[in-house]
Scaffold this active site. Structure first.
Site, PDB file in Angstrom:
ATOM      1  N   ASP A   8       7.298  52.645  -7.534  1.00  0.00           N
ATOM      2  CA  ASP A   8       7.569  51.263  -7.910  1.00  0.00           C
ATOM      3  C   ASP A   8       6.430  50.863  -8.835  1.00  0.00           C
ATOM      4  O   ASP A   8       5.300  50.654  -8.393  1.00  0.00           O
ATOM      5  CB  ASP A   8       7.594  50.392  -6.638  1.00  0.00           C
ATOM      6  CG  ASP A   8       7.617  48.901  -6.947  1.00  0.00           C
ATOM      7  OD1 ASP A   8       7.831  48.536  -8.112  1.00  0.00           O
ATOM      8  OD2 ASP A   8       7.420  48.109  -5.995  1.00  0.00           O
ATOM      9  N   LYS A  70       3.321  45.258 -17.571  1.00  0.00           N
ATOM     10  CA  LYS A  70       4.776  45.390 -17.467  1.00  0.00           C
ATOM     11  C   LYS A  70       5.487  44.244 -18.199  1.00  0.00           C
ATOM     12  O   LYS A  70       6.626  44.371 -18.610  1.00  0.00           O
ATOM     13  CB  LYS A  70       5.151  45.390 -15.983  1.00  0.00           C
ATOM     14  CG  LYS A  70       6.591  45.744 -15.694  1.00  0.00           C
ATOM     15  CD  LYS A  70       6.772  45.898 -14.210  1.00  0.00           C
ATOM     16  CE  LYS A  70       8.191  46.038 -13.778  1.00  0.00           C
ATOM     17  NZ  LYS A  70       8.305  46.131 -12.326  1.00  0.00           N
ATOM     18  N   GLU A 171      15.144  47.901  -9.349  1.00  0.00           N
ATOM     19  CA  GLU A 171      14.360  47.567  -8.154  1.00  0.00           C
ATOM     20  C   GLU A 171      15.207  47.006  -7.012  1.00  0.00           C
ATOM     21  O   GLU A 171      15.089  47.467  -5.872  1.00  0.00           O
ATOM     22  CB  GLU A 171      13.235  46.606  -8.541  1.00  0.00           C
ATOM     23  CG  GLU A 171      12.136  47.323  -9.301  1.00  0.00           C
ATOM     24  CD  GLU A 171      11.249  46.418 -10.132  1.00  0.00           C
ATOM     25  OE1 GLU A 171      11.317  45.188  -9.974  1.00  0.00           O
ATOM     26  OE2 GLU A 171      10.489  46.958 -10.951  1.00  0.00           O
ATOM     27  N   ASP A 193      14.604  39.524  -5.327  1.00  0.00           N
ATOM     28  CA  ASP A 193      13.329  40.206  -5.568  1.00  0.00           C
ATOM     29  C   ASP A 193      12.447  39.382  -6.500  1.00  0.00           C
ATOM     30  O   ASP A 193      12.672  39.342  -7.711  1.00  0.00           O
ATOM     31  CB  ASP A 193      13.637  41.591  -6.178  1.00  0.00           C
ATOM     32  CG  ASP A 193      12.382  42.408  -6.470  1.00  0.00           C
ATOM     33  OD1 ASP A 193      11.277  41.887  -6.275  1.00  0.00           O
ATOM     34  OD2 ASP A 193      12.525  43.565  -6.887  1.00  0.00           O
TER      35      ASP A 193
END
Ligand code: AMP
Length: 599
Positions: A8, A70, A171, A193
């Protein structure tokens, strides 16, 4: 069977898991932590630091400490998201080749893929150390809402890190896999999420090992960092009202404020009020000024209420797109650190009218799911099937600046669509195809994936050539375009004018640099081990020497003293050859002193 690791790669933290006989487990890093900060820094001596060690020095070395990378991956430098990040971080973000964005730290320029690769290398090392073998095969997760450029760039980061990324999965899908892999029955799940940088929501239906994503959506610019920013602004503005100084203009002060704000936010998840204290945060008229401010949960909720509302609106749309109502959803799984905020949890429970579930720790569930998927991909006996969807529609630009949609969002992947093109002029030898991703009817409002030039079309009257173009989205969600002249059956050449990623040459150069770094790093690691070994034996000899002094000759004593001095010198220089040479001599001295002591 090959080992596969699940990674992850988070905005704030990253986590790696492996599949063991009993199921997926998270691999702790060398410090014993289950997650590793996604932070890369360059120390004064040029040494690269990744993870906790990089986080610890962030305040004093803010300009050379890269975080939240990211948020930048696969994005053009001039995009509003990049400009927003640029304004809020102390390190330098600048344009790189192809208009993409790069970063600068430690006196060097890096592509965003390289920085992500440094984090992936650390995760690979954590897993390899744990498994006692070098693992390369991996499943990496990305936000469901990542577009083609962001997925391609993530895959390239894996390549640079020496990983074989066998699959990229979303994810929320990974979370559902980890959560639901052990449970039977037909169920509809919603995964909510909210991580450090992105928000993702997916609606899935699960039955007997088949996981089908029905709809997915999100916002790649909505996450914990936005909650932090609200607290930062609140504290900075109160401070300004009191002292007439904007702490956000001082890089070091801002970094301290950022850390304190995040801590306050986290504490407010289990406390009603927090006290933020930052001594010596500024000076005025040569006098130090301290920041001292209390923040209640109620005030915090006022500051972030609209962010929570944005999440809830996206959830409502996603459930709608799945042709369901919130009542049809049997389980709501919360993932991501930011879902620890009570206001977020309450908003979810109010919307669904049921309590939420947490399969396990929200920080670890995504990596665990990636490991589950990795295992299913290499284990031929596995009957688990994952059917994911594309998060955005794929289309081509047509006359008048509009879009012709070829693959609508939420189509199960892999998928492909064929479309025929012809010419509009006599003897036209090339046709330009503009490929877009997004939902707007207006071409300009979509993300440009690439401009493809179909060239070498044989001379013919207008409208006669029939060129079949195939648009493909693979299981990783990555787009490919192929073209064939239907009359001749020949493949058409296609050139890409705007690409989402790095050129092969750049990629190979970065892979070469990584290999060189690893060789140096191995040397560094083995020197370090030797150093500890020499230090240990040196200490033992020092301890044994006094009791042996009366028994050995003065020549022998001097010889040992010389070896001890030589060991000290070698430990100072950390020279591998010197350390090796003295280690042998020290061990001999240690042995003879030991035998004297045992007589
Ligand atoms: P993730 O990307 O899932 O690691 O989530 C990281 C985000 O979760 C960061 O913005 C953290 O500040 C936030 N976070 C972690 N713990 C808590 C907490 N106890 N309360 C609120 N937010 C938290």
């Amino acid at each position: 069977m090959d080992k596969v690791i699940g990674i992850d790669l988070g905005t704030t933290n990253s986590c790696v898991a492996v599949y063991e006989n009993t199921g997926p487990v998270v691999v702790p890093n060398r410090g014993g932590y289950q997650t590793t900060p996604s932070i890369v820094a360059f120390a004064d001596n040029g040494k690269r630091l990744v993870g906790h060690i990089a986080k610890r020095q962030a305040v004093t070395n803010a300009q050379n400490t890269i975080f939240s990378v990211k948020r930048l991956i696969g994005r053009q430098f001039d995009s509003p998201e990049v400009q927003k990040t640029k304004a809020s971080v102390p390190y330098e973000i600048k344009p790189a080749e192809d208009g993409q964005c790069g970063v600068s730290a430690g006196g060097r320029d890096f592509t965003v893929q390289e920085v992500s690769a440094f984090i992936l290398m650390e995760m690979k090392k954590i897993a390899s150390d744990y498994l006692g073998e070098d693992v390369t095969k991996t499943v990496v997760t990305v936000p469901a809402y990542f577009n083609d450029a962001q997925r391609t760039a993530t895959k390239q980061a894996g390549q640079i890190a020496g990983l074989d990324v066998i699959r990229i999965i979303n994810e929320p899908t990974a979370a559902a896999l980890a959560y639901g892999a052990s449970k039977g029955g037909n169920r509809n799940l919603t995964v909510f999420d909210l991580g450090g940088g992105t928000f993702d929501v997916s609606v899935l239906s699960a039955s007997e090992g088949v996981f089908e994503v029905v709809s997915t959506s999100g916002d790649t610019f909505l996450g914990g960092a936005d909650f932090d920013n609200r607290v930062i602004d609140y504290l900075a503005e109160s401070f300004m009202a009191q002292h007439g100084m904007d702490l956000r203009e001082d890089r070091v002060a801002l970094q301290r404020l950022r850390e304190a704000s995040e801590n306050a936010k986290c504490e407010l998840s289990f406390k009603r009020t927090v006290e933020v204290t930052l001594p010596f945060i500024a000076t005025k008229d040569a006098q130090p000024i301290h920041l001292q401010q209390s923040l209640s949960r109620g005030r915090f909720e006022e500051l972030v209420g609209d962010l929570v509302d944005r999440c809830i609106d996206i959830v409502k749309n996603t459930v709608d797109e799945a042709n369901m109502t919130t009542e049809d959803v049997h389980e709501v799984i919360l993932v991501g650190g930011q879902t620890r905020t009570p206001m977020v949890q309450q908003a979810v429970e109010t919307l669904f009218q049921k309590p939420f579930s947490r399969g396990s720790n929200p920080d670890e569930i995504v990596a665990l799911g990636a490991a589950v998927q990795g295992q299913a991909l290499v284990d031929e006996t596995s009957d688990m099937l994952l059917l994911d969807v594309t998060p955005m529609s794929l289309g081509i630009a047509t006359a008048g600046g509009r879009v012709s949609r070829l693959i609508p969002k939420n189509t199960t992947i892999p998928t492909q669509k064929k479309h025929s093109f012809t010419t509009v002029h006599e003897n036209q030898s090339a046709v330009k195809i503009i490929v877009l991703q997004g939902e707007s009817e207006q071409a300009a409002d979509n993300k440009l994936l690439g401009e493809f030039l179909l060239s070498g079309i044989r001379p013919a009257p207008k409208g006669v050539p029939d060129i079949e173009v195939t648009f493909e989205i693979d299981a990783d969600g990555i787009v490919a375009v192929r073209a064939k002249d239907k009359d001749t059956g020949k493949e058409q050449s296609i050139t890409v004018a705007v690409s989402g990623g790095l050129s092969d040459a750049d990629l190979n150069r970065m892979i070469g640099e990584r290999e060189e770094y690893e060789i140096n790093q191995k040397q560094d690691d083995s020197t370090q081990e030797l150093f500890y070994e020499v230090e240990k034996v040196h200490q033992k000899v020092l301890e044994l020497l006094p009791s042996a002094e009366a028994v050995i000759t003065s020549d022998e004593l001097h010889a040992i003293m010389d070896v001890l001095a030589e060991a000290k010198a070698a430990m100072n220089t950390r020279d591998q050859a010197q350390l090796k040479a003295v280690h042998g001599k020290l061990s001999e001295a240690n042995e003879s002193l030991n035998s004297i002591a045992n007589q």
